[in-house]
Design a protein around this motif. Structure first.
Motif, PDB file in Angstrom:
ATOM      1  N   ALA A 160       0.824  -1.218   0.000  1.00 48.37           N
ATOM      2  CA  ALA A 160       0.000   0.000   0.000  1.00 48.37           C
ATOM      3  C   ALA A 160       0.853   1.261   0.000  1.00 48.37           C
ATOM      4  N   ALA A 161       0.397   2.263  -0.715  1.00 48.63           N
ATOM      5  CA  ALA A 161       1.045   3.570  -0.689  1.00 48.63           C
ATOM      6  C   ALA A 161       0.861   4.206   0.679  1.00 48.63           C
ATOM      7  N   SER A 162       1.635   5.241   0.957  1.00 38.21           N
ATOM      8  CA  SER A 162       1.561   5.888   2.275  1.00 38.21           C
ATOM      9  C   SER A 162       0.200   6.515   2.535  1.00 38.21           C
ATOM     10  N   SER A 163      -0.556   6.764   1.465  1.00 37.51           N
ATOM     11  CA  SER A 163      -1.895   7.347   1.619  1.00 37.51           C
ATOM     12  C   SER A 163      -2.967   6.285   1.855  1.00 37.51           C
ATOM     13  N   ASN A 164      -2.561   5.017   1.906  1.00 39.51           N
ATOM     14  CA  ASN A 164      -3.486   3.904   2.151  1.00 39.51           C
ATOM     15  C   ASN A 164      -2.981   3.071   3.324  1.00 39.51           C
ATOM     16  N   LYS A 165      -3.874   2.730   4.224  1.00 35.61           N
ATOM     17  CA  LYS A 165      -3.505   1.906   5.371  1.00 35.61           C
ATOM     18  C   LYS A 165      -4.445   0.706   5.479  1.00 35.61           C
ATOM     19  N   VAL A 166      -3.857  -0.467   5.683  1.00 34.25           N
ATOM     20  CA  VAL A 166      -4.629  -1.682   5.918  1.00 34.25           C
ATOM     21  C   VAL A 166      -4.107  -2.295   7.207  1.00 34.25           C
ATOM     22  N   ASN A 167      -4.976  -2.432   8.187  1.00 35.01           N
ATOM     23  CA  ASN A 167      -4.590  -3.024   9.466  1.00 35.01           C
ATOM     24  C   ASN A 167      -5.552  -4.145   9.832  1.00 35.01           C
ATOM     25  N   TYR A 168      -5.061  -5.090  10.634  1.00 36.88           N
ATOM     26  CA  TYR A 168      -5.922  -6.202  11.049  1.00 36.88           C
ATOM     27  C   TYR A 168      -5.543  -6.638  12.459  1.00 36.88           C
TER      28      TYR A 168
END
Length: 475
Positions: A250-258
């Motif tokens: 992901a780019a720095s402008s996109n976040k994926v967390n779990y």
């Protein structure tokens, strides 16, 4: 004797424009005077909601107070929208343009405090209006009634709406209002929020999607019998692999967390249930939808006769789209109105609380932050809100007004200490005036309307609003 007639010719040629500006100024002054004349009324309403201090979805007294106030003024009420008992829409007038205002009135947990410059709970471990939603809700109410007063005297022609809602930063009931079509015919909407500063912001807010993945399967014995069996753990590992790869790419402008909410098993015996919590947060709506679709597509490949994969959406906020043209007009009105003026008592109260907290003194000057167009900034903002939903249906204005000093925590008892104080009241009245002035500009200036809507069409040209919420979300 010769006279230079050019100034008179200029005046004559520009007379219609000058008269229009004078008329506009009169209307704005009339709205401001209406708000000031009724300031004790607004203060009583706001303080009543402050004392009710009800949580999200249970603001029965607060919503009823606002509804009854609007009903007495002749507004048409649509209540208990989308099965939310404290969400409603009130409407006055006929025809275009249709202009929306937003009200909130939910309080914060463990934020109870008296209106004193120190920590002194009103109710032990109780609710309090640290987020200043009592001011937000009544500030928008005051604007609605100021515009109604102009409509009643045939000085302004429009339809004014008040959307009462809740849980703006959490579940986000405006997503259901959008799904139900309550924004589809809007021409413009205005949202303000109390803050430690006054600013006309052009900052976009992030798109956010929160969901759970529940994976279940039959019990299997991978050591003795079913070494190659597809089971809950193997499915969970595959979907986690997809999430982790997406997160890393992901780019720095996109976040994926779990997070793994539930995963219990013994060696040799995979779990029969795995529960994952997933969050997607992006500065642009298209990126959030692309990542969400990728994860859903992978989930669809994992279900078979042994394994069931289910996705449960928990929250979905669309990216907020600022309208720079509209926000410039808000800034002009902020400048025209001038700063909030504070008394010696206001300053003394602030300094006493700052001394109690051992904080540096803030002179509580209402200094307007200079206007800046940052709408093209793709940096992740770090905040999302359901205010973004309506911004895809019509241009939406968002601004903040100083209702407490710098350094005070909002959604906290420190905020509550100011939201039934004169400092908070003054910010509420200021916001109501800014919104009323901006609505008058919009209704009376066709050229401004055209520019605002041209920008809106350009901003939304690549995406048509898609509701992500459904009835599986726990309300």
């Amino acid at each position: 004797m010769e006279r230079n007639i050019l100034p008179f010719v200029f005046l004559l040629l520009n007379m219609p424009s000058l008269l229009s500006q004078i008329g506009l100024s009169f209307l704005k002054n009339e709205a401001i005077q209406f708000i000031d004349h009724n300031k004790e009324h607004w203060t009583r309403l706001s303080d009543s909601i402050w004392h009710y201090a009800e949580p999200s979805f249970k603001e029965y007294k607060s919503s009823r107070l606002i509804i009854e106030t609007l009903r007495k003024e002749g507004f048409r009420i649509s209540g208990s929208i989308e099965a939310f008992p404290t969400v409603f829409m009130a409407e006055y007038g006929e025809g275009k343009p249709i202009i929306g205002l937003y009200g909130e009135y939910d309080a914060d947990f463990n934020a109870s405090n008296k209106t004193v410059p120190r920590r002194e709970e009103l109710v032990k471990e109780g609710m309090g209006h640290g987020g200043a939603h009592n001011l937000l809700g009544v500030g928008s109410l005051a604007t609605a009634l100021a515009i109604k007063a102009l409509m009643d005297t045939k000085k302004l022609s429009c339809t004014i709406r008040y959307y009462g809602s809740t849980a703006e930063g959490t579940l986000g009931t405006r997503a259901w209002l959008a799904r139900g079509g309550f924004f589809k015919d809007l021409d413009l909407s205005l949202y303000w929020h109390p803050a430690p500063v006054t600013a006309a912001s052009t900052r976009t807010w992030d798109a956010l999607i929160d969901f759970n993945v529940l994976i279940t399967s039959k019990k299997v014995d991978v050591l003795r019998k079913d070494a190659n069996a597809h089971h809950c753990q193997s499915a969970a590992e595959r979907i986690l692999s997809t999430i982790i790869q997406t997160k890393q790419a992901a780019a720095s402008s996109n976040k994926v967390n779990y997070s793994i909410a539930s995963w219990k098993n013994e060696l040799g015996s995979p779990p029969d249930t795995v529960l994952l919590d997933v969050r997607i947060q992006c500065s642009r709506q298209s990126s959030a939808l692309e990542i969400f679709s990728k994860i859903k597509k992978e989930l669809n490949t994992l279900s078979d006769s042994n394994v069931t994969c289910a996705l449960e959406l928990k929250r979905a906020h669309h990216q907020f789209l600022p309208n720079v043209t509209a926000m410039k007009q808000v800034f002009v009105n902020m400048q025209s109105l001038g700063p909030i003026m504070y008394s010696k008592e206001d300053l003394a109260y602030t300094q006493q609380l700052q001394a109690f907290l051992k904080k540096q003194n803030d002179t509580i000057v209402d200094q307007l932050i200079p206007f800046q167009d940052v709408s093209a900034d793709t940096t992740l903002y770090g905040h999302s809100s359901d205010i973004g939903e309506a911004s895809w249906f019509a241009p939406e204005i968002y601004f903040v007004v100083k209702c407490l000093p710098l350094g005070m925590k909002m959604h906290h008892w420190q905020g509550t200490a100011f939201t039934a104080h004169a400092i908070g009241h003054k910010g509420m009245l200021q916001a109501a005036k800014i919104m009323a002035m901006t609505i008058i500009d919009y209704v009376q200036k066709p050229d401004l309307q055209k520019k605002i809507h041209e920008e809106f069409k350009q901003t939304t040209r690549h995406y048509t609003y898609q509701s992500l919420v459904d009835d599986t979300i726990k309300k």
